[in-house]
Motif scaffolding. Structure first.
Motif, PDB file in Angstrom:
ATOM      1  N   HIS A  64       0.812  -1.200   0.000  1.00 19.06           N
ATOM      2  CA  HIS A  64       0.000   0.000   0.000  1.00 19.06           C
ATOM      3  C   HIS A  64       0.852   1.261   0.000  1.00 19.06           C
ATOM      4  O   HIS A  64       0.416   2.325  -0.452  1.00 19.06           O
ATOM      5  CB  HIS A  64      -0.930  -0.019   1.218  1.00 19.06           C
ATOM      6  N   PHE A  65       2.090   1.151   0.502  1.00 23.10           N
ATOM      7  CA  PHE A  65       2.975   2.319   0.523  1.00 23.10           C
ATOM      8  C   PHE A  65       3.304   2.822  -0.875  1.00 23.10           C
ATOM      9  O   PHE A  65       3.732   3.965  -1.050  1.00 23.10           O
ATOM     10  CB  PHE A  65       4.269   1.985   1.271  1.00 23.10           C
ATOM     11  N   LEU A  66       3.081   1.982  -1.902  1.00 25.35           N
ATOM     12  CA  LEU A  66       3.338   2.415  -3.282  1.00 25.35           C
ATOM     13  C   LEU A  66       2.432   3.564  -3.694  1.00 25.35           C
ATOM     14  O   LEU A  66       2.743   4.294  -4.642  1.00 25.35           O
ATOM     15  CB  LEU A  66       3.149   1.240  -4.245  1.00 25.35           C
ATOM     16  N   LEU A  67       1.303   3.727  -3.001  1.00 24.62           N
ATOM     17  CA  LEU A  67       0.354   4.790  -3.337  1.00 24.62           C
ATOM     18  C   LEU A  67       0.618   6.081  -2.564  1.00 24.62           C
ATOM     19  O   LEU A  67      -0.050   7.082  -2.820  1.00 24.62           O
ATOM     20  CB  LEU A  67      -1.080   4.310  -3.061  1.00 24.62           C
ATOM     21  N   LEU A  68       1.567   6.061  -1.630  1.00 23.51           N
ATOM     22  CA  LEU A  68       1.877   7.279  -0.887  1.00 23.51           C
ATOM     23  C   LEU A  68       2.510   8.305  -1.825  1.00 23.51           C
ATOM     24  O   LEU A  68       3.468   7.985  -2.538  1.00 23.51           O
ATOM     25  CB  LEU A  68       2.832   6.978   0.267  1.00 23.51           C
ATOM     26  N   PRO A  69       2.019   9.532  -1.870  1.00 23.59           N
ATOM     27  CA  PRO A  69       2.569  10.543  -2.790  1.00 23.59           C
ATOM     28  C   PRO A  69       4.066  10.762  -2.607  1.00 23.59           C
ATOM     29  O   PRO A  69       4.795  10.902  -3.595  1.00 23.59           O
ATOM     30  CB  PRO A  69       1.776  11.806  -2.438  1.00 23.59           C
ATOM     31  N   ASP A  70       4.533  10.796  -1.364  1.00 21.82           N
ATOM     32  CA  ASP A  70       5.962  11.017  -1.145  1.00 21.82           C
ATOM     33  C   ASP A  70       6.793   9.854  -1.668  1.00 21.82           C
ATOM     34  O   ASP A  70       7.898  10.050  -2.184  1.00 21.82           O
ATOM     35  CB  ASP A  70       6.238  11.237   0.343  1.00 21.82           C
ATOM     36  N   PHE A  71       6.282   8.633  -1.523  1.00 21.40           N
ATOM     37  CA  PHE A  71       7.041   7.490  -2.042  1.00 21.40           C
ATOM     38  C   PHE A  71       7.065   7.506  -3.570  1.00 21.40           C
ATOM     39  O   PHE A  71       8.073   7.143  -4.182  1.00 21.40           O
ATOM     40  CB  PHE A  71       6.438   6.178  -1.545  1.00 21.40           C
ATOM     41  N   LEU A  72       5.977   7.920  -4.198  1.00 21.63           N
ATOM     42  CA  LEU A  72       5.964   8.026  -5.658  1.00 21.63           C
ATOM     43  C   LEU A  72       6.983   9.056  -6.132  1.00 21.63           C
ATOM     44  O   LEU A  72       7.670   8.855  -7.140  1.00 21.63           O
ATOM     45  CB  LEU A  72       4.555   8.401  -6.133  1.00 21.63           C
ATOM     46  N   GLY A  73       7.086  10.183  -5.408  1.00 23.10           N
ATOM     47  CA  GLY A  73       8.099  11.176  -5.758  1.00 23.10           C
ATOM     48  C   GLY A  73       9.496  10.619  -5.610  1.00 23.10           C
ATOM     49  O   GLY A  73      10.363  10.837  -6.475  1.00 23.10           O
ATOM     50  N   LEU A  74       9.736   9.885  -4.521  1.00 19.60           N
ATOM     51  CA  LEU A  74      11.030   9.239  -4.343  1.00 19.60           C
ATOM     52  C   LEU A  74      11.321   8.263  -5.483  1.00 19.60           C
ATOM     53  O   LEU A  74      12.440   8.188  -5.991  1.00 19.60           O
ATOM     54  CB  LEU A  74      11.053   8.479  -3.014  1.00 19.60           C
ATOM     55  N   ALA A  75      10.309   7.506  -5.888  1.00 17.86           N
ATOM     56  CA  ALA A  75      10.497   6.492  -6.924  1.00 17.86           C
ATOM     57  C   ALA A  75      10.943   7.113  -8.239  1.00 17.86           C
ATOM     58  O   ALA A  75      11.886   6.636  -8.887  1.00 17.86           O
ATOM     59  CB  ALA A  75       9.202   5.698  -7.115  1.00 17.86           C
ATOM     60  N   VAL A  76      10.270   8.182  -8.662  1.00 19.46           N
ATOM     61  CA  VAL A  76      10.654   8.843  -9.918  1.00 19.46           C
ATOM     62  C   VAL A  76      12.065   9.414  -9.804  1.00 19.46           C
ATOM     63  O   VAL A  76      12.882   9.313 -10.730  1.00 19.46           O
ATOM     64  CB  VAL A  76       9.640   9.955 -10.263  1.00 19.46           C
ATOM     65  N   SER A  77      12.365   9.983  -8.648  1.00 21.34           N
ATOM     66  CA  SER A  77      13.701  10.533  -8.437  1.00 21.34           C
ATOM     67  C   SER A  77      14.770   9.447  -8.500  1.00 21.34           C
ATOM     68  O   SER A  77      15.854   9.648  -9.066  1.00 21.34           O
ATOM     69  CB  SER A  77      13.758  11.242  -7.080  1.00 21.34           C
ATOM     70  N   PHE A  78      14.469   8.280  -7.938  1.00 21.75           N
ATOM     71  CA  PHE A  78      15.431   7.180  -7.952  1.00 21.75           C
ATOM     72  C   PHE A  78      15.738   6.707  -9.366  1.00 21.75           C
ATOM     73  O   PHE A  78      16.859   6.261  -9.652  1.00 21.75           O
ATOM     74  CB  PHE A  78      14.900   6.003  -7.121  1.00 21.75           C
ATOM     75  N   LEU A  79      14.770   6.774 -10.254  1.00 20.09           N
ATOM     76  CA  LEU A  79      15.007   6.357 -11.641  1.00 20.09           C
ATOM     77  C   LEU A  79      16.085   7.220 -12.296  1.00 20.09           C
ATOM     78  O   LEU A  79      16.984   6.710 -12.977  1.00 20.09           O
ATOM     79  CB  LEU A  79      13.708   6.434 -12.438  1.00 20.09           C
ATOM     80  N   PHE A  80      16.001   8.530 -12.088  1.00 17.87           N
ATOM     81  CA  PHE A  80      17.016   9.418 -12.652  1.00 17.87           C
ATOM     82  C   PHE A  80      18.342   9.271 -11.914  1.00 17.87           C
ATOM     83  O   PHE A  80      19.408   9.344 -12.526  1.00 17.87           O
ATOM     84  CB  PHE A  80      16.527  10.873 -12.595  1.00 17.87           C
ATOM     85  N   LEU A  81      18.279   9.078 -10.602  1.00 12.45           N
ATOM     86  CA  LEU A  81      19.496   8.893  -9.832  1.00 12.45           C
ATOM     87  C   LEU A  81      20.285   7.686 -10.331  1.00 12.45           C
ATOM     88  O   LEU A  81      21.498   7.763 -10.561  1.00 12.45           O
ATOM     89  CB  LEU A  81      19.136   8.702  -8.349  1.00 12.45           C
ATOM     90  N   ALA A  82      19.593   6.569 -10.520  1.00 15.09           N
ATOM     91  CA  ALA A  82      20.259   5.352 -10.974  1.00 15.09           C
ATOM     92  C   ALA A  82      20.804   5.493 -12.384  1.00 15.09           C
ATOM     93  O   ALA A  82      21.778   4.832 -12.745  1.00 15.09           O
ATOM     94  CB  ALA A  82      19.283   4.171 -10.903  1.00 15.09           C
ATOM     95  N   SER A  83      20.199   6.363 -13.186  1.00 20.85           N
ATOM     96  CA  SER A  83      20.674   6.567 -14.558  1.00 20.85           C
ATOM     97  C   SER A  83      22.021   7.275 -14.598  1.00 20.85           C
ATOM     98  O   SER A  83      22.774   7.126 -15.569  1.00 20.85           O
ATOM     99  CB  SER A  83      19.649   7.382 -15.357  1.00 20.85           C
ATOM    100  N   GLY A  84      22.324   8.051 -13.557  1.00 16.60           N
ATOM    101  CA  GLY A  84      23.555   8.824 -13.592  1.00 16.60           C
ATOM    102  C   GLY A  84      24.636   8.408 -12.633  1.00 16.60           C
ATOM    103  O   GLY A  84      25.820   8.631 -12.886  1.00 16.60           O
ATOM    104  N   CYS A  85      24.276   7.764 -11.521  1.00 20.33           N
ATOM    105  CA  CYS A  85      25.269   7.563 -10.464  1.00 20.33           C
ATOM    106  C   CYS A  85      26.294   6.487 -10.788  1.00 20.33           C
ATOM    107  O   CYS A  85      27.415   6.519 -10.253  1.00 20.33           O
ATOM    108  CB  CYS A  85      24.562   7.230  -9.147  1.00 20.33           C
TER     109      CYS A  85
END
Length: 463
Positions: free
Chosen positions: A255-276
């Motif tokens: 259910h935590f997948l629907l938390l707005p803050d976790f969704l923001g973290l998830a999108v951010s992690f996608l870009f983070l992993a692309s560059g780090c």
């Protein structure tokens, strides 16, 4: 995250005691997983020369081990929930050691793709998430410091292993070096045996995010699903325990997948992993192309690794302080943004003395954000759902880790320089920080707007 079979009194997180042994085990796990993965870049030139391949084809080895580690992270969470952390880490240690052992006998790149990439990465995945989650089970008040020490294993491991691996390659060739690494990684089985289960009391309702300004209105993570710590039921309640054991597939647990803050973290992690991952893959080849000697190029990885440790521990300690604890997310955003700026300046550094400051700054902020990933995730979803949340977080790293190094190698092949590769890395990291900043700002504005809307209602119902 422990086995449902374990019985014992329910306690609060001890914040010490055997918890420091758990921290030490997690430290060794990060050395054997993240540091060894980073040191695979030292084999880059050796693989190229031996198999006669281009940058893009060789980069797939590093991509596959990183991708497999992150893609299979949910498997590590589920194995840990179904059986125990101990089983997951010991099994992962066996698989990763076998993968590196087979790699030392590889006769072509395809075999390395499977052994060093997929098999070793799967073993690392089974170890990584359960070990990190166990630290969160044993610590509450000093959680960020404990994670900082535990995650510093990637930095100190890189510092020690980078020159050692280079020396092993010179003494025994790349095959002998992989054979020694296989024996070293087998120590994960010992670490797994030391992961003593703990049965925690049910969590009290608490604010799931340290960012009070933007998370006050966030819906609390669900408590009615299975406790990720697999709390043992009483001897006479085998049926509820059986339902709990298999409920890791329940929608309530995610259910935590629907938390707005976790969704923001998830999108951010996608870009983070692309560059780090790009600087770790191409720092040594870039230094060699700039005329830096092999020993100095490997030493750059050592510098990056040791400063990584400083970032892990100092940021962990600082964000445990009362004044900074509510701003852990802001500290995380700052560290990711600084990493992106470092990468943008990288192509203009063409000598060893100039590359040293890059290694220092990039290593420090890399250690800072790595230590804060499990802390920020725990602040958002709560300790109860930390294991599954970390599995999802690391899963999100998988595809970017898979495709970004080959894309970076392809850019090197077609442009003849590393400029585009490092610009891509810097842009992705800055985008990650910007997205999370925007999401945080929106949440903060929404909270204030909701407070204004509630104001007339409060006056209306006042005395």
């Amino acid at each position: 995250m422990v086995a449902g079979k374990h019985r014992g009194s329910r306690v609060s997180p001890p914040d010490g005691g055997w918890g420091w042994v758990i921290v030490g085990c997690c430290f060794i796990v990060t050395v054997c997983t993240r540091a060894v993965t980073r040191c695979i870049s030292i084999f880059f030139v050796e693989f190229q020369a031996h198999f006669g391949t281009d940058y893009a084809a060789t980069a797939w080895i590093h991509s596959l081990v990183d991708c497999s580690t992150m893609l299979c992270a949910p498997i590590g969470s589920l194995v840990g929930n179904r059986w125990s952390c101990r089983v997951a880490v010991m099994l992962g240690g066996f698989l990763s050691s076998c993968g590196l052992l087979l790699s030392s006998f590889a006769t072509n790149l395809k075999m390395l793709y499977f052994s060093a990439g997929i098999l070793t990465g799967l073993g690392f995945a089974l170890c990584y998430t359960p070990a990190i989650t166990m630290v969160g089970c044993y610590f509450q008040q000093r959680k960020a410091l404990a994670y900082g020490i535990a995650m510093s294993g990637s930095g100190i491991g890189t510092f020690v292993l980078a020159p050692v691996v280079q020396m092993l390659i010179e003494l025994y060739s790349w095959r002998g070096a992989l054979l020694v690494l296989s024996a070293f990684v087998a120590n994960l089985c010992v670490c797994g045996a030391l992961l003593r289960p703990i049965t925690l009391q049910a969590e009290e309702e608490e604010e799931p995010c340290g960012e009070k300004q933007c998370c006050d209105d966030m819906e609390k993570p669900p408590k009615e699903g299975m406790d990720i710590l697999s709390l043992p039921s009483s001897p006479g309640s085998s049926a509820p325990r059986q339902r709990r054991r298999w409920s890791f597939l329940s929608c309530k647990e995610y259910h935590f997948l629907l938390l707005p803050d976790f969704l923001g973290l998830a999108v951010s992690f996608l870009f983070l992993a692309s560059g780090c991952s790009l600087p770790f893959v191409y720092l040594v080849p870039y230094a060699l192309s700039a005329g830096v000697s092999h020993q100095h190029a490997a030493f750059l990885m050592s510098i990056l690794g040791v400063i990584d440790i400083v970032g892990n521990i100092t940021f962990g300690w600082l964000t445990d302080r009362r004044c900074l604890k509510p701003y852990r997310l802001a500290c995380y955003i700052f560290s990711v943004g600084m990493e992106g700026l470092c990468c943008l300046f990288m192509p203009f550094l063409r000598s060893f003395p100039l590359l040293v400051p890059f290694a220092v700054l990039y290593g420090y902020f890399d250690g800072a954000y790595v230590a804060l990933i499990p802390v920020v995730t725990s602040d958002v979803v709560g300790t109860t759902h930390l294991s599954l949340a970390l599995g999802v977080v690391f899963f999100l790293h998988a595809i970017p880790y898979l495709v970004s190094p080959p894309i970076g190698g392809w850019l090197v092949d077609i442009t003849g320089s590393y400029m585009a590769t490092f610009f891509l890395s810097g842009a992705a990291l800055l985008a990650s920080a910007a997205i999370l900043s925007v999401v945080t700002g929106i949440r903060r504005c929404r909270r204030r707007f909701d407070s204004v809307l509630m104001l007339p209602s409060c006056y209306h119902h006042g005395p």
